[in-house]
Scaffold this motif. Structure first.
Motif, PDB file in Angstrom:
ATOM      1  N   ASP A   1       0.850  -1.188  -0.029  1.00 28.88           N
ATOM      2  CA  ASP A   1       0.056  -0.014  -0.206  1.00 28.88           C
ATOM      3  C   ASP A   1       0.749   1.194   0.119  1.00 28.88           C
ATOM      4  OD1 ASP A   1       0.862  -0.926   2.438  1.00 28.88           O
ATOM      5  OD2 ASP A   1      -0.903   0.025   3.625  1.00 28.88           O
TER       6      ASP A   1
ATOM      7  N   GLU B   1      -7.324   6.665   9.680  1.00 27.19           N
ATOM      8  CA  GLU B   1      -7.780   7.444   8.634  1.00 27.19           C
ATOM      9  C   GLU B   1      -7.443   8.853   8.580  1.00 27.19           C
ATOM     10  OE1 GLU B   1      -8.878   8.540   5.845  1.00 27.19           O
ATOM     11  OE2 GLU B   1     -10.161   6.591   5.646  1.00 27.19           O
TER      12      GLU B   1
ATOM     13  N   ARG C   1      -7.843  10.988   6.190  1.00 26.92           N
ATOM     14  CA  ARG C   1      -8.483  11.914   5.134  1.00 26.92           C
ATOM     15  C   ARG C   1      -9.584  12.718   5.971  1.00 26.92           C
ATOM     16  NH1 ARG C   1      -9.912   7.353   0.754  1.00 26.92           N
ATOM     17  NH2 ARG C   1     -10.187   6.006   2.989  1.00 26.92           N
TER      18      ARG C   1
ATOM     19  N   TYR D   1       0.319   4.947   2.208  1.00 29.30           N
ATOM     20  CA  TYR D   1      -1.009   5.608   2.293  1.00 29.30           C
ATOM     21  C   TYR D   1      -2.090   4.738   3.482  1.00 29.30           C
ATOM     22  CZ  TYR D   1      -2.124   2.474  -1.557  1.00 29.30           C
ATOM     23  OH  TYR D   1      -2.263   1.174  -2.119  1.00 29.30           O
TER      24      TYR D   1
ATOM     25  N   PHE E   1      -7.703   3.773  -0.769  1.00 27.57           N
ATOM     26  CA  PHE E   1      -7.218   4.902  -1.496  1.00 27.57           C
ATOM     27  C   PHE E   1      -7.103   4.753  -2.721  1.00 27.57           C
ATOM     28  CE2 PHE E   1      -3.338   7.375  -2.304  1.00 27.57           C
ATOM     29  CZ  PHE E   1      -3.997   8.615  -2.009  1.00 27.57           C
TER      30      PHE E   1
END
Length: 293
Positions: free
Chosen positions: A96, A235, A237, A263, A268
């Motif tokens: 990732d 998380e 975001r 990420y 994502f």
């Protein structure tokens, strides 16, 4: 030969192979010298033709899982990377991750050592001073290095290190008790790597001779220095905006990301983002997008 190596064991409902495929495309897009990524997958893993084209080698291994390894977090194959890599000089990556700028110049610096662990930074490029997920490692006085970007060269030192990792993995209760004073410290590949450095006397060897090389953005929310973030929050975001431009460059909170980017959040890589990488890779031109992915 030099190359990157990752593993992709789909687990816990997460398609790590799809992530590794996007990672391979990002490496091919950005790296001028070393743009090969090989992937380790379980035997019988279906592989689309496009994926086979993106990977340098597809290496299959048994899907047998050690009993102490969380089935939703299949990191146990990492300890076998010395035997599995097709390269004389290898950098291990998590699936990732994405690359946005060329880090080819790092390879010659890394080659000054047999083993070099990565340093984690925030999205702003600042060293992560206190990782709440590493309290056991800090208490044991282990170096704050990561295998999310780990260089090793074929030879006696790396072979010894990975053999120590495998021994510790096979008897994790004993290894955890010996290093942390209790048996219930969860197994992780980072943990196995760091205590193997200590067991083999290679702690100093694994520190880069060039500060900041290698490094990667460790994008868990709890590591960014934001106030009022739970100590295990992933998380990111929820706390900052992000966008990709027409050239597939990533900006987070007004900061353009140039280091390899871990990420973490499993959704994502959207279908649109993956399609843009495929278009850029196979059409030799980036797909023009204005949306925030």
């Amino acid at each position: 030969m030099r190359g990157y190596l990752t593993h992709a064991f789909n687990s816990g409902g997460t398609n790590y192979l799809r992530m590794a495929y996007c990672l391979a495309l990002s490496i091919k897009r950005t790296q001028s010298a070393v743009n090969r990524l090989s992937v380790v997958v379980p035997a019988g893993q279906p592989l689309p033709d496009a994926y086979r084209e993106a990977f340098d080698h597809v290496i299959t291994v048994s899907d047998e899982r050690p009993p102490h390894v969380d089935p939703a977090w299949r990191v146990d194959t990492f300890t076998r990377f010395y035997d599995l890599t097709p390269y004389a000089q290898t950098v291990t990556l998590d699936a990732d991750m994405l690359f946005f700028d060329d880090v080819s110049s790092w390879w010659d610096d890394l080659a000054a050592r047999d083993i070099v662990g990565g340093t984690a930074v925030t999205f702003r490029g600042e060293p992560i001073q206190d990782n709440p997920l590493r309290t056991d490692l800090y208490a044991a006085g282990l170096p704050d290095l990561h295998n999310g970007f780990l260089y090793f060269r074929a030879g006696a030192k790396a072979e010894t290190l990975f053999a120590a990792m495998q021994r510790n993995q096979q008897d994790w209760v004993q290894a955890a008790t010996r290093h942390f004073g209790r048996p219930d410290v969860p197994f992780s590949s980072d943990c196995a790597f760091l205590i193997a450095l200590r067991d083999t006397g290679l702690e100093d060897e694994a520190v880069s001779v060039v500060p900041g090389c290698p490094r990667f953005v460790h994008m868990k929310a709890c590591l960014q220095g934001w106030p009022h973030v739970p100590p295990t929050a992933r998380e990111w975001r929820d706390y900052v905006d992000h966008s990709f431009d027409d050239e597939l460059r990533l900006t987070i909170g007004g900061v353009r990301i140039t280091d390899p980017f871990h990420y973490h959040v499993r959704d994502f890589v959207t279908d649109d983002l993956l399609a843009a990488y495929e278009s850029a890779a196979y059409d030799a031109r980036p797909r023009r997008r204005t949306a925030t992915w």
